[in-house]
Design an enzyme around this catalytic site. Structure first.
Site, mmCIF file in Angstrom:
data_model
loop_
_atom_site.group_PDB
_atom_site.id
_atom_site.type_symbol
_atom_site.label_atom_id
_atom_site.label_comp_id
_atom_site.label_asym_id
_atom_site.label_seq_id
_atom_site.Cartn_x
_atom_site.Cartn_y
_atom_site.Cartn_z
ATOM 1 N N HIS A 85 0.840 -1.189 0.000
ATOM 2 C CA HIS A 85 0.000 0.000 0.000
ATOM 3 C C HIS A 85 0.884 1.250 0.000
ATOM 4 C CE1 HIS A 85 -2.859 3.051 1.338
ATOM 5 N NE2 HIS A 85 -3.823 2.222 0.977
ATOM 6 N N GLU A 154 -3.778 2.474 -7.173
ATOM 7 C CA GLU A 154 -4.121 3.590 -6.291
ATOM 8 C C GLU A 154 -3.197 4.772 -6.568
ATOM 9 O OE1 GLU A 154 -3.436 2.813 -2.148
ATOM 10 O OE2 GLU A 154 -1.415 2.125 -2.531
ATOM 11 N N GLY A 160 -7.289 10.009 -0.109
ATOM 12 C CA GLY A 160 -7.622 10.867 1.015
ATOM 13 C C GLY A 160 -7.597 12.346 0.708
ATOM 14 N N SER A 193 -9.954 7.831 -3.117
ATOM 15 C CA SER A 193 -11.133 8.679 -2.911
ATOM 16 C C SER A 193 -12.383 8.098 -3.582
ATOM 17 C CB SER A 193 -10.865 10.108 -3.408
ATOM 18 O OG SER A 193 -9.848 10.716 -2.635
ATOM 19 N N GLY A 214 -10.865 3.402 0.994
ATOM 20 C CA GLY A 214 -10.181 3.854 2.199
ATOM 21 C C GLY A 214 -11.134 4.506 3.177
ATOM 22 N N GLY A 215 -11.036 5.840 3.290
ATOM 23 C CA GLY A 215 -11.808 6.575 4.281
ATOM 24 C C GLY A 215 -13.304 6.356 4.198
#
Length: 230
Positions: A85, A154, A160, A193, A214-215
């Site tokens: 990652h 990614e 993010g 995102s 992710g978030g």
């Protein structure tokens, strides 16, 4: 690095019921911190949600303080593991060579690795996107079984930041990644995102097989909407 065990159970209580109508052919995977693996595995046993870890070491055991071996993950019924990652590369000294060692160790132990590749904003602006990713693939995949592999593209500049890679551009890069593989049927995801607002467009692209979230995965309702993309 989110969610205690108690918070993980709260998340599951709200998340699981929202998968009742999710198509059977969709794989749902939670890759969580090491301390959450046991409670997650116990509460998901026999269900449709699979469990993954966020890293694995290449040695079976040894003087590697702070690391976790594949056998330790297997004991908790972990089936997948994220490797390389961008945050591991950026903050913790991960290289293409150590990524390769981790990939091979995971496969040897029967885990399915998710290899992350992607370029920084500086590299993209310099026109180096393809060269950077092709090198990551070339060095990372030496001796790796492409029949037991997931790849996640990614773009680091989109993680993010809220600055999502355009879906058509993500599709183009993932197509290039696929062209470099000996197994064109490898599942290739997009990560960066991914949100409920853009997942439908992302998943409509022909080369994109899934999303590395992710978030947006921290909110059970929002993550369920991503899983249930249209």
């Amino acid at each position: 690095m989110f969610k205690t065990q108690a918070e993980t159970l709260e998340f599951l209580q709200e998340f699981k019921p929202q998968l009742d109508e999710t198509p059977d052919d969709r794989e749902v995977l939670l890759c969580v911190p090491f301390t959450d693996l046991a409670v997650l595995s116990k509460n998901l046993h026999g269900g449709r949600i699979q469990v993954g870890a966020q890293n694995v070491h290449w040695a079976e055991s040894g003087a590697f303080t702070g690391e976790i071996s594949a056998a330790m993950l297997q004991e908790l019924s972990v089936r997948y593991v994220v490797i390389g990652h961008s945050e591991r590369r950026q903050f913790f000294g991960e290289t293409d060579e150590t990524v390769n060692l981790r990939l091979k160790a995971a496969q040897k132990a029967g885990l399915k690795p998710i290899l992350c590749v992607g370029e920084s904003k500086q590299q993209r602006d310099a026109g180096e996107t393809e060269a950077v990713i092709f090198k990551q693939l070339e060095l990372g995949l030496v001796g790796v079984d492409q029949e037991n592999l997931v790849i996640a593209y990614e773009p680091i500049w989109a993680i993010g930041t809220g600055d999502t890679c355009d879906a058509i551009e993500a599709n183009r890069v993932i197509g290039l990644i696929r062209s470099k593989l000996t197994n064109p049927n490898v599942t290739i995801q997009y990560g960066g995102s991914v949100k409920p607002e853009n997942v439908d467009e992302i998943m409509a692209q022909p080369e994109i097989d899934g999303a590395l979230v992710g978030g947006a995965s921290l909110d059970p309702k929002g993550f369920a909407r991503i899983v249930n993309y249209v």
